[in-house]
Write a protein that holds these residues in place. Structure first.
Motif, PDB file in Angstrom:
ATOM      1  N   VAL A  30       0.860  -1.184   0.000  1.00  0.00           N
ATOM      2  CA  VAL A  30       0.000   0.000   0.000  1.00  0.00           C
ATOM      3  C   VAL A  30       0.892   1.228   0.000  1.00  0.00           C
ATOM      4  O   VAL A  30       1.745   1.386   0.878  1.00  0.00           O
ATOM      5  CB  VAL A  30      -0.934   0.030   1.217  1.00  0.00           C
ATOM      6  N   ASN A  31       0.711   2.090  -0.999  1.00  0.00           N
ATOM      7  CA  ASN A  31       1.503   3.306  -1.122  1.00  0.00           C
ATOM      8  C   ASN A  31       0.747   4.513  -0.575  1.00  0.00           C
ATOM      9  O   ASN A  31      -0.491   4.482  -0.444  1.00  0.00           O
ATOM     10  CB  ASN A  31       1.871   3.554  -2.589  1.00  0.00           C
ATOM     11  N   ALA A  32       1.469   5.584  -0.293  1.00  0.00           N
ATOM     12  CA  ALA A  32       0.844   6.828   0.168  1.00  0.00           C
ATOM     13  C   ALA A  32      -0.116   7.343  -0.898  1.00  0.00           C
ATOM     14  O   ALA A  32       0.206   7.348  -2.088  1.00  0.00           O
ATOM     15  CB  ALA A  32       1.917   7.862   0.472  1.00  0.00           C
ATOM     16  N   GLY A  33      -1.319   7.756  -0.471  1.00  0.00           N
ATOM     17  CA  GLY A  33      -2.303   8.304  -1.390  1.00  0.00           C
ATOM     18  C   GLY A  33      -3.006   7.278  -2.248  1.00  0.00           C
ATOM     19  O   GLY A  33      -3.786   7.638  -3.132  1.00  0.00           O
ATOM     20  N   GLU A  34      -2.774   5.973  -1.980  1.00  0.00           N
ATOM     21  CA  GLU A  34      -3.355   4.908  -2.797  1.00  0.00           C
ATOM     22  C   GLU A  34      -4.367   4.116  -1.993  1.00  0.00           C
ATOM     23  O   GLU A  34      -4.220   3.940  -0.785  1.00  0.00           O
ATOM     24  CB  GLU A  34      -2.256   3.965  -3.296  1.00  0.00           C
ATOM     25  N   THR A  35      -5.410   3.632  -2.682  1.00  0.00           N
ATOM     26  CA  THR A  35      -6.377   2.745  -2.052  1.00  0.00           C
ATOM     27  C   THR A  35      -6.208   1.346  -2.621  1.00  0.00           C
ATOM     28  O   THR A  35      -6.353   1.143  -3.833  1.00  0.00           O
ATOM     29  CB  THR A  35      -7.818   3.221  -2.291  1.00  0.00           C
ATOM     30  N   TYR A  36      -5.895   0.405  -1.738  1.00  0.00           N
ATOM     31  CA  TYR A  36      -5.773  -1.006  -2.120  1.00  0.00           C
ATOM     32  C   TYR A  36      -7.018  -1.716  -1.586  1.00  0.00           C
ATOM     33  O   TYR A  36      -7.243  -1.777  -0.387  1.00  0.00           O
ATOM     34  CB  TYR A  36      -4.508  -1.624  -1.516  1.00  0.00           C
ATOM     35  N   CYS A  37      -7.848  -2.255  -2.482  1.00  0.00           N
ATOM     36  CA  CYS A  37      -9.068  -2.955  -2.079  1.00  0.00           C
ATOM     37  C   CYS A  37      -8.803  -4.449  -2.019  1.00  0.00           C
ATOM     38  O   CYS A  37      -8.344  -5.045  -2.994  1.00  0.00           O
ATOM     39  CB  CYS A  37     -10.205  -2.676  -3.051  1.00  0.00           C
ATOM     40  N   LEU A  38      -9.102  -5.036  -0.874  1.00  0.00           N
ATOM     41  CA  LEU A  38      -9.011  -6.474  -0.688  1.00  0.00           C
ATOM     42  C   LEU A  38     -10.434  -7.009  -0.742  1.00  0.00           C
ATOM     43  O   LEU A  38     -11.265  -6.674   0.100  1.00  0.00           O
ATOM     44  CB  LEU A  38      -8.357  -6.779   0.660  1.00  0.00           C
ATOM     45  N   VAL A  39     -10.734  -7.815  -1.762  1.00  0.00           N
ATOM     46  CA  VAL A  39     -12.107  -8.250  -1.995  1.00  0.00           C
ATOM     47  C   VAL A  39     -12.172  -9.773  -1.981  1.00  0.00           C
ATOM     48  O   VAL A  39     -11.214 -10.455  -2.357  1.00  0.00           O
ATOM     49  CB  VAL A  39     -12.641  -7.681  -3.332  1.00  0.00           C
ATOM     50  N   GLY A  40     -13.282 -10.307  -1.528  1.00  0.00           N
ATOM     51  CA  GLY A  40     -13.468 -11.752  -1.468  1.00  0.00           C
ATOM     52  C   GLY A  40     -14.713 -12.076  -0.667  1.00  0.00           C
ATOM     53  O   GLY A  40     -15.320 -11.203  -0.040  1.00  0.00           O
ATOM     54  N   GLU A  41     -15.096 -13.341  -0.679  1.00  0.00           N
ATOM     55  CA  GLU A  41     -16.293 -13.760   0.032  1.00  0.00           C
ATOM     56  C   GLU A  41     -16.002 -13.982   1.515  1.00  0.00           C
ATOM     57  O   GLU A  41     -14.851 -13.976   1.952  1.00  0.00           O
ATOM     58  CB  GLU A  41     -16.845 -15.038  -0.605  1.00  0.00           C
ATOM     59  N   SER A  42     -17.063 -14.190   2.295  1.00  0.00           N
ATOM     60  CA  SER A  42     -16.908 -14.443   3.731  1.00  0.00           C
ATOM     61  C   SER A  42     -16.021 -15.660   3.944  1.00  0.00           C
ATOM     62  O   SER A  42     -16.161 -16.672   3.257  1.00  0.00           O
ATOM     63  CB  SER A  42     -18.277 -14.686   4.366  1.00  0.00           C
ATOM     64  N   GLY A  43     -15.107 -15.545   4.905  1.00  0.00           N
ATOM     65  CA  GLY A  43     -14.220 -16.649   5.210  1.00  0.00           C
ATOM     66  C   GLY A  43     -12.988 -16.737   4.341  1.00  0.00           C
ATOM     67  O   GLY A  43     -12.195 -17.678   4.475  1.00  0.00           O
ATOM     68  N   SER A  44     -12.778 -15.752   3.463  1.00  0.00           N
ATOM     69  CA  SER A  44     -11.627 -15.806   2.561  1.00  0.00           C
ATOM     70  C   SER A  44     -10.334 -15.359   3.235  1.00  0.00           C
ATOM     71  O   SER A  44      -9.250 -15.568   2.698  1.00  0.00           O
ATOM     72  CB  SER A  44     -11.885 -14.943   1.320  1.00  0.00           C
ATOM     73  N   GLY A  45     -10.446 -14.708   4.408  1.00  0.00           N
ATOM     74  CA  GLY A  45      -9.249 -14.283   5.135  1.00  0.00           C
ATOM     75  C   GLY A  45      -8.981 -12.793   5.100  1.00  0.00           C
ATOM     76  O   GLY A  45      -7.930 -12.342   5.583  1.00  0.00           O
ATOM     77  N   LYS A  46      -9.917 -12.001   4.588  1.00  0.00           N
ATOM     78  CA  LYS A  46      -9.701 -10.553   4.462  1.00  0.00           C
ATOM     79  C   LYS A  46      -9.516  -9.896   5.837  1.00  0.00           C
ATOM     80  O   LYS A  46      -8.540  -9.184   6.070  1.00  0.00           O
ATOM     81  CB  LYS A  46     -10.881  -9.897   3.729  1.00  0.00           C
ATOM     82  N   SER A  47     -10.480 -10.123   6.719  1.00  0.00           N
ATOM     83  CA  SER A  47     -10.424  -9.480   8.033  1.00  0.00           C
ATOM     84  C   SER A  47      -9.266 -10.006   8.866  1.00  0.00           C
ATOM     85  O   SER A  47      -8.648  -9.252   9.626  1.00  0.00           O
ATOM     86  CB  SER A  47     -11.749  -9.685   8.780  1.00  0.00           C
ATOM     87  N   VAL A  48      -8.946 -11.295   8.756  1.00  0.00           N
ATOM     88  CA  VAL A  48      -7.813 -11.857   9.498  1.00  0.00           C
ATOM     89  C   VAL A  48      -6.517 -11.200   9.041  1.00  0.00           C
ATOM     90  O   VAL A  48      -5.611 -10.945   9.846  1.00  0.00           O
ATOM     91  CB  VAL A  48      -7.749 -13.388   9.330  1.00  0.00           C
ATOM     92  N   THR A  49      -6.424 -10.892   7.746  1.00  0.00           N
ATOM     93  CA  THR A  49      -5.252 -10.179   7.229  1.00  0.00           C
ATOM     94  C   THR A  49      -5.115  -8.817   7.904  1.00  0.00           C
ATOM     95  O   THR A  49      -4.025  -8.441   8.371  1.00  0.00           O
ATOM     96  CB  THR A  49      -5.349 -10.004   5.707  1.00  0.00           C
ATOM     97  N   ALA A  50      -6.231  -8.078   7.976  1.00  0.00           N
ATOM     98  CA  ALA A  50      -6.200  -6.754   8.606  1.00  0.00           C
ATOM     99  C   ALA A  50      -5.854  -6.851  10.085  1.00  0.00           C
ATOM    100  O   ALA A  50      -5.048  -6.068  10.607  1.00  0.00           O
ATOM    101  CB  ALA A  50      -7.553  -6.069   8.426  1.00  0.00           C
ATOM    102  N   LEU A  51      -6.438  -7.799  10.790  1.00  0.00           N
ATOM    103  CA  LEU A  51      -6.174  -7.957  12.220  1.00  0.00           C
ATOM    104  C   LEU A  51      -4.735  -8.417  12.468  1.00  0.00           C
ATOM    105  O   LEU A  51      -4.135  -8.071  13.493  1.00  0.00           O
ATOM    106  CB  LEU A  51      -7.168  -8.948  12.827  1.00  0.00           C
TER     107      LEU A  51
END
Length: 560
Positions: A30-51
């Motif tokens: 993730v770079n300054a001024g950039e939006t990186y969207c992490l997309v996927g279905e429930s249980g794919s690991g998105k929130s665990v990545t953030a945590l």
């Protein structure tokens, strides 16, 4: 300039010798001024990545067998977050990295005022500020997220604010220390489309103002198309595809990405529909529902709150009528009144030509099998203590359907097959099924009584797009083949476009526009309808061409 680097991150959840790999070797930047969207279905690991990045996973219940997460500081120093001490992480959270969670009502402390919670952040991360300076910074932060009358709002408790206002407070809390990186975990999922549009616009403006990087987690490709610079698609803990937003959305390389985009309601194939019926199943005329407002020691009625005000509509056999509108406009109250679960103040309700407005409970009981409801959350509407067999058999016993329980079981199996569920589902409990499977079981429970009218209240709002696509196809088949009339309450315009024959738009307790779905979508006559349609984030060719910097080749149409 790089802000965040994730390299080969592996996160396992569990304890002792029982570990589940939730994130498996993902890498992103993730770079300054950039939006990186992490997309996927429930249980794919998105929130665990953030945590994992924030170090907020439950103690002693996780491990990182591999991977590195680096946070780049302005002075050129780099902090490795996975090996950082608790003290280092506390200094980073809030100051260098802010986070917005999905549900603000559970993230905000219900026993502290908004001002006290914002003040706590500043006392921890800006200890040099005195009380007056902190108050000024709090008011400025609330003004930046467009909270009206911030001086009085800081005295309010979270339950006194709307969903959109609470989410704005969460954004203010995350940004009050001006972090370099913002992690947003499904921040708009539970919001109406108009509020969602405002929140997304606000986040883009604040990002441009502060030059911060953003890791935005979502399952909505419309949101991805609107806000992302770079997108990564997750499945089963792995990053299966990543790249610039236009490239991934217009020409996805991975089969899973293609299947997710194809499952969007606006992209589902439309099957031919049978000729429209003129048989009216449910008719409502000038229906109103008022709730008394009581004040004083004797709790006298001083006014009336108009939840539903003078609504008239009808639903025909073999027809889906979508009822759309923002939260609080009266959709669910209207639905409850139609089913006689809420007493109407004025007006009339006719079911198959019979006036049911003032029937007693005993008179309504035999009619209950003619009108059924499927609720938004099947996890709450299915009894967790009862196997599915009991949940399906009991309504048939009440209405005298079937000679005995063996006959009722055979009938239950037939309807399970109708909703594409195996017969052995009868002997399992609700918690053993996924969200989409529970919703199919809830539909089967409504169908076993062979109703003529079904009310569906936001039944796909919490489902992933691929699961939602299966439910929508099923509902359309049931309506076309069984001749059922359906009132479908939703705020998802893509779902309306695919499923509904007609639509009715509700605003502040009144119907402001009705008509054939295609006609209303193409040329809305009411200003509120137009606002709703304009607020919907769309993933269509015209929008993608705009994002790529090319002029659209054809005029944009709603939910194309």
């Amino acid at each position: 300039m790089k802000l965040l680097e994730v390299e080969s991150l592996v996160t396992e959840l569990g304890e002792t010798d029982n570990w589940l790999r939730a994130v498996n070797g993902i890498s992103l930047t993730v770079n300054a001024g950039e939006t990186y969207c992490l997309v996927g279905e429930s249980g794919s690991g998105k929130s665990v990545t953030a945590l994992s990045i924030m170090g907020l996973l439950p103690a002693d219940r996780f491990r990182h067998p591999d991977g590195r997460v680096w946070l780049h500081e302005p002075d050129g120093e780099v902090l490795e977050l996975l090996s950082a001490t608790d003290e280092q992480l506390r200094s980073v959270r809030g100051r260098r990295i802010g986070m917005i969670f999905q549900e603000p009502m559970t993230s905000l402390n219900p026993v502290l005022t908004i001002g006290e919670q914002l003040d706590e952040v500043l006392r921890i991360h800006r200890p040099g500020l005195n009380a007056e300076a902190r108050r000024g910074r709090i008011l400025t932060a609330l003004e930046e997220v467009l909270i009206s009358d911030p001086a009085n709002r800081i005295l309010e408790y979270p339950h006194r604010l709307s969903g959109g206002q609470r989410q704005r407070v969460m954004i203010a809390m995350a940004l009050i220390c001006e972090p370099a990186l913002l992690i947003a975990d499904e921040p708009t999922t539970a919001l109406d489309v108009t509020v969602q549009a405002e929140i997304l616009k606000l986040m883009r403006e604040l990002q441009a103002r502060y030059g911060m990087g953003m890791l935005f987690i979502t399952h909505d490709f419309g949101v991805v198309a609107q806000i992302a610079d770079t997108v990564g698609v997750m499945r089963h803990g792995e990053l299966v595809e990543s790249g610039k937003t236009f490239d991934v959305l217009s020409n996805p390389q991975h089969a899973y990405t293609r299947s997710l985009i194809a499952a969007l309601p606006e992209r589902l194939a439309r099957s031919p529909r049978p000729p429209a019926s003129t048989q009216t199943l449910l008719a409502v005329d000038n229906l109103s529902v008022y709730f008394p407002i009581r004040q004083g020691l004797m709790r006298r009625i001083v006014d009336q709150f108009h939840a539903v005000d003078g609504v008239s509509l009808q639903v025909n056999a073999g027809e889906v009528v979508a009822l759309v509108g923002e939260s609080g406009c009266g959709k669910t109250t209207l639905g409850r009144a139609l089913l006689r679960l809420q007493t109407a103040t004025t007006g009339s309700i006719h079911l198959e030509g019979r006036d049911i407005t003032h029937l007693s409970r005993a008179e309504m009981r035999p009619l209950r099998r003619r009108m059924q409801v499927v609720f938004q959350d099947p996890g709450s509407s299915l009894n967790p203590r009862l196997p599915i067999h009991t949940s399906l058999i009991e309504p048939m016993r009440v209405h005298g359907i079937g000679e005995d329980d063996n006959a009722r079981t055979r009938r239950a199996v037939r309807f399970l097959e109708r909703v594409e569920m195996p017969a052995d589902s009868l002997w399992r409990y609700p918690h053993e099924f996924s969200g989409g499977q529970r919703q199919r079981l809830a539909i089967a429970r409504a169908l076993v009584l062979e109703p003529r009218f079904i009310l569906c209240d936001e039944i796909t709002s919490a489902l992933d797009v691929s699961v939602q696509a299966g439910i929508l196809r099923l509902l359309r088949e049931l309506v076309d083949e069984e001749g059922i009339g359906m009132l479908f309450i939703t705020h998802n315009m893509g779902v309306v476009d695919y499923l509904a024959d007609r639509m009715a738009v509700m605003h502040k307790a009144r119907l402001v526009e009705t008509g054939r779905t295609a006609a209303v979508m193409a040329d809305p006559q009411n200003l509120h309808t137009k606002t709703l349609l304009d607020a919907v984030p769309r993933l269509n060719e015209s929008f993608l061409q705009t994002r790529s910097g090319r002029a659209p080749t054809k005029p944009e149409t709603s939910c194309q």
